[in-house]
Design a protein around this motif. Structure first.
Motif, short mmCIF file in Angstrom:
data_model
loop_
_atom_site.label_atom_id
_atom_site.label_comp_id
_atom_site.label_asym_id
_atom_site.label_seq_id
_atom_site.Cartn_x
_atom_site.Cartn_y
_atom_site.Cartn_z
N ALA A 194 0.81 -1.22 0.00
CA ALA A 194 0.00 0.00 0.00
C ALA A 194 0.85 1.27 0.00
O ALA A 194 0.53 2.23 -0.72
N ASP A 195 1.92 1.31 0.79
CA ASP A 195 2.76 2.51 0.83
C ASP A 195 3.39 2.79 -0.53
O ASP A 195 3.40 3.92 -1.00
N ALA A 196 3.91 1.76 -1.18
CA ALA A 196 4.52 1.93 -2.50
C ALA A 196 3.48 2.37 -3.51
O ALA A 196 3.73 3.28 -4.32
N ARG A 197 2.31 1.78 -3.46
CA ARG A 197 1.25 2.15 -4.42
C ARG A 197 0.84 3.61 -4.23
O ARG A 197 0.62 4.33 -5.21
N ARG A 198 0.77 4.07 -2.98
CA ARG A 198 0.44 5.48 -2.72
C ARG A 198 1.54 6.40 -3.26
O ARG A 198 1.25 7.44 -3.87
N LEU A 199 2.78 6.04 -3.03
CA LEU A 199 3.89 6.84 -3.54
C LEU A 199 3.81 6.96 -5.05
O LEU A 199 3.88 8.06 -5.61
N TYR A 200 3.66 5.84 -5.74
CA TYR A 200 3.65 5.87 -7.19
C TYR A 200 2.44 6.62 -7.73
O TYR A 200 2.55 7.36 -8.71
N ALA A 201 1.29 6.50 -7.08
CA ALA A 201 0.11 7.26 -7.51
C ALA A 201 0.36 8.75 -7.34
O ALA A 201 0.02 9.56 -8.23
N ARG A 202 0.94 9.14 -6.22
CA ARG A 202 1.24 10.55 -5.97
C ARG A 202 2.22 11.09 -7.02
O ARG A 202 2.14 12.25 -7.42
#
Length: 166
Positions: free
Chosen positions: A131-139
């Protein structure tokens, strides 16, 4: 605040890169001691020979904080990229340096490298539970690319993402 510098890895960095890669992947539950992917993570020298291996270092101390493997189509390490694309893999941040912008600095370095090479996009995959990586990449502007989703092992689901460089 620590200044982070991203540069190509040198042979002197390989042991640190291997150790922090294994620690990062274990730390977020992607591998365990007997996991078949750990020898690949640990062998930074092989990655450096087959693709571009970048490291993020602490400017004050020179300590390696993280690493990423940048690959173009045709590289033995390219799994997703097709003509005109680049990809990065095995982005890992030392558990002691997480939350300090190291992962984003490494990802941005890969985007910049792809622009330098004239690529039209960058593709990556991320574990479904990261989840943290997915949030970073989305941002950062990565968008889902479901056509790139894949399952290399029965218990590993990877979600494809694309960053258009247009």
């Amino acid at each position: 605040m620590t200044e982070i510098h991203v540069r190509p890895a040198t042979p002197a960095d390989h042991d640190a890169v291997g150790a922090l890669s294994v620690a990062a992947y274990r730390g977020d539950g992607q591998t365990r001691e007997d996991h078949p992917y750990e020898p690949t993570l640990r062998d930074a020298a092989a990655r450096a020979a087959q693709a571009e291996l970048l490291v993020a270092v602490d400017e004050a101390t020179g300590a390696v904080l993280g690493s990423v493997t940048f690959a173009l189509p045709g590289s033995p390490l390219a799994e997703l990229a097709t003509e005109g694309e680049a990809e990065f893999r095995m982005l890992a941040v030392s558990p002691l340096a997480q939350g300090r912008g190291v992962g984003e600095a490494l990802a941005r370095a890969c985007l910049n490298r792809a622009r330098e090479l004239g690529c039209r996009s960058v593709v990556i995959c991320v574990r479904d539970f990261a989840a943290d990586a997915r949030r970073l990449y989305a941002r950062m502007g990565f968008v889902p690319a479901p056509e790139l989703d894949w399952t290399p092992q029965p218990d590993v689901v990877l979600l494809g993402l694309r960053y258009p460089l247009g």
